[in-house]
Design a protein around this motif. Structure first.
Motif, short mmCIF file in Angstrom:
data_model
loop_
_atom_site.label_atom_id
_atom_site.label_comp_id
_atom_site.label_asym_id
_atom_site.label_seq_id
_atom_site.Cartn_x
_atom_site.Cartn_y
_atom_site.Cartn_z
N ALA A 55 6.74 5.15 2.61
CA ALA A 55 5.79 4.89 3.70
C ALA A 55 6.09 3.57 4.37
CB ALA A 55 4.36 4.90 3.16
N LEU A 56 6.45 2.56 3.59
CA LEU A 56 6.79 1.25 4.15
C LEU A 56 8.04 1.35 5.03
CD1 LEU A 56 6.45 -1.82 4.32
CD2 LEU A 56 7.76 -2.00 2.19
N ALA A 88 0.92 -0.79 2.56
CA ALA A 88 1.95 -0.17 1.71
C ALA A 88 2.47 -1.16 0.68
CB ALA A 88 3.09 0.37 2.57
N VAL A 89 2.75 -2.39 1.10
CA VAL A 89 3.26 -3.39 0.17
C VAL A 89 2.19 -3.76 -0.86
CG1 VAL A 89 4.26 -5.69 -0.08
CG2 VAL A 89 4.84 -4.29 1.90
N CYS A 277 -6.97 -4.58 -0.19
CA CYS A 277 -6.65 -3.49 0.73
C CYS A 277 -7.86 -2.99 1.53
CB CYS A 277 -6.01 -2.33 -0.04
SG CYS A 277 -4.46 -2.77 -0.85
N THR A 278 -9.02 -2.85 0.89
CA THR A 278 -10.18 -2.34 1.60
C THR A 278 -10.58 -3.27 2.74
OG1 THR A 278 -10.98 -1.29 -0.42
CG2 THR A 278 -12.54 -1.52 1.37
N GLY A 364 -4.43 -10.95 1.76
CA GLY A 364 -4.19 -9.83 0.86
C GLY A 364 -3.27 -10.18 -0.29
N PHE A 365 -2.18 -10.85 0.00
CA PHE A 365 -1.22 -11.17 -1.06
C PHE A 365 -1.77 -12.24 -2.01
CE2 PHE A 365 1.60 -9.16 2.00
CZ PHE A 365 2.41 -8.40 1.17
N THR A 366 -2.45 -13.24 -1.46
CA THR A 366 -3.02 -14.27 -2.32
C THR A 366 -4.08 -13.69 -3.25
OG1 THR A 366 -2.64 -15.91 -0.58
CG2 THR A 366 -4.16 -16.51 -2.33
#
Length: 512
Positions: A55-56, A88-89, A277-278, A364-366
């Motif tokens: 998907a990514l 996706a990530v 993600c949400t 998101g990543f943090t």
């Protein structure tokens, strides 16, 4: 019978990322039905990771696409593709966290069979059993597919369907914690009841908007806004109802009550999925509704959103200070960040849109890395989330404590972290959009949030550890990879943010 209803144009290529994720979820269901039990976990991990990576890749290949497909119901444009690639990530990182088994000797954070009475003999046995719950993987994929569809929906009915597709698996996953079963089931029930209530508001808003515009397509709603003879009361009431459903999902005040309880009670990998993600998906949908459908009515809805943003920043920041549980503190931190993000939304400009996209990417990543670190601090009953148990953690495991401290500094917005650049982007957009007072509140509350982040850092490095305190578990490659990914992105965006800022700038245009 009407004869002017057009046939849908089935353009599958532009929605390939969605199709791949949903196909992987369906394959996961088949694995549950037909694969031998011993092989299910390995197969589910492989199917989930392959599906999300594919998907990514397709999202990257679609870069630059701007079109409306399926009778204008799905918009494939810069914001959609940017958010789908981000999801996706982050979905890959979430699957890695769900796959962790070495931290808990009994087999992971998720219970093998959820339909067991908490406190019963079977429940006690399952807490120590080595059985693994593998249905969580297709549930996570279905939720991620709904999250990818949510910000791409250019039709309010389709947006409601996407809202339910992303939400229903999360309601189930929230109740799957292996430890503290009663708390987990309570979280699932609260999330389900309040979520259903918010969804009802959203659906009622769709009906009112349809009564105003005669359509649920955002482009046609925008075209009908302000036309002669229209009933503006329907429009504004409909938007207010839609806002309730969307603001609930992003965790804005006064719809944030579910956030601390659900974050605390859910399995921590599921909490990470929800927190990262949400919020990204829901903000994408909120941006599309306001920018595409109701942009011409900005002067009517912006005062309401100003009030929501200020309340969200203040309530999230102040209540976070009073928390004694790490997960609840991160939950109220999430509420405060929702308020900061709303500054970019309210700007209603390309710069506000690009700043919000960058903020969502960085946050998101943090966040997912922070919750991954929380899973490492454990005692005999599982995760040790009480703040008092984190005292002296820097002496027991300097690497884990330093990693968590750096992630907290990023959430606080300290320079040379992704959080600083993210806040700078949205606050600059707010200033240029005339929201100076809102930015001032944001800066003040950023200082307040920095206080409770610093309190945790001081506790870890300048307090004596308890003799019977928790230990720091050694993670497997799954959790280590998720933490490394989140940490790397947090560092890179703080030092070299320009490539992602440029990418967000290029993506800051909705097709309508």
């Amino acid at each position: 019978m009407p004869t002017d209803i057009p046939s849908p144009e089935l353009a599958y290529a532009p929605i390939a990322p969605l199709l791949i994720v949903f196909a992987a979820a369906l394959v996961g269901v088949l694995v549950e039905a037909f694969a031998p039990r011993a092989a299910r976990r390995t197969l589910q991990i492989a199917v989930s990771l392959v599906g999300l990576v594919a998907a990514l890749v397709t999202t990257v290949l679609l870069a630059g696409t701007e079109e409306l497909v399926f009778n204008d119901a799905i918009a494939v444009d810069g914001p959609t593709l940017f958010l789908q690639g981000t999801l996706a990530v982050l979905g890959i990182a979430s699957v890695l966290l769900l796959s962790e088994r070495s931290l808990d000797a009994s087999g992971g954070a998720v219970v093998a069979r959820a339909a067991v009475l908490p406190g019963s003999r079977e429940d006690v046995e399952l807490a120590e059993a080595t059985e693994v719950q593998t249905e969580v993987y297709p549930l996570a994929l279905f939720s991620l597919g709904g999250m990818m569809l949510f910000p791409a929906s250019n039709n309010l009915l389709l947006m409601f369907v996407a809202l339910e597709v992303l939400s229903l698996p999360l309601y189930l996953m929230a109740g799957l914690a292996r430890r503290r079963r009663l708390l987990s089931q309570e979280a699932a029930v609260k999330y389900f009841l309040l979520g259903a209530f918010a969804s009802a508001f959203f659906l009622y808003g769709v009906a009112l908007v349809y009564g105003y515009a005669g359509s649920v397509d955002l482009g046609e709603v925008a075209a009908a806004t302000g036309t002669a003879g229209s009933n503006d009361g329907l429009l504004f009431l409909g938007l207010a109802m839609l806002a309730v459903g969307l603001l609930f999902k992003v965790g804005a005040v006064p719809f944030q009550a579910w956030t601390p309880d659900v974050y605390q009670g859910s399995p921590t990998p599921v909490t990470a999925l929800m927190a990262a993600c949400t919020k990204i998906s829901a903000f994408g949908a909120l941006l599309r509704v306001l920018y595409v459908g109701f942009g011409r009515a900005e002067w009517d809805w912006s005062p309401m959103f100003w009030a929501v943003a200020i309340l969200t920043m203040v309530v999230g920041g102040v209540l976070a200070i009073t928390q004694t549980d790490v997960k609840r503190m991160l939950a109220y931190s999430s509420v405060a960040h929702t308020g900061f993000l709303l500054v970019g939304v309210i700007a209603l400009s390309p710069q506000g849109l690009s700043g919000t996209l960058f903020y969502l990417f960085a946050y998101g990543f943090t966040t997912i890395a922070a919750f991954a670190v929380v899973t490492l601090v454990r005692d005999s009953s599982g995760e040790a989330t009480h703040l008092a148990q984190w005292a002296g953690l820097g002496r027991k495991s300097p690497l884990v404590a330093a990693t968590f401290a750096f992630l907290l500094f990023a959430l606080a917005g300290i320079p040379l972290t992704s959080g600083f650049m993210a806040k700078f982007a949205v606050f600059t957009a707010g200033l240029e959009g005339g929201a100076t007072a809102l930015v001032v509140v944001g800066v003040v509350m950023s200082a307040v949030t920095a206080f409770f982040y610093a309190r945790v850092v001081v506790l870890m490095f300048f307090s004596e550890p308890a003799a019977d305190g928790p230990t720091v578990a050694v993670p497997s490659a799954y959790t280590a990879a998720a933490i490394a990914l989140g940490l790397a992105v947090t560092v890179v965006l703080g030092v070299l943010p320009q490539p992602v800022l440029d990418l967000a700038d290029r993506a800051s245009r909705f097709v309508s």
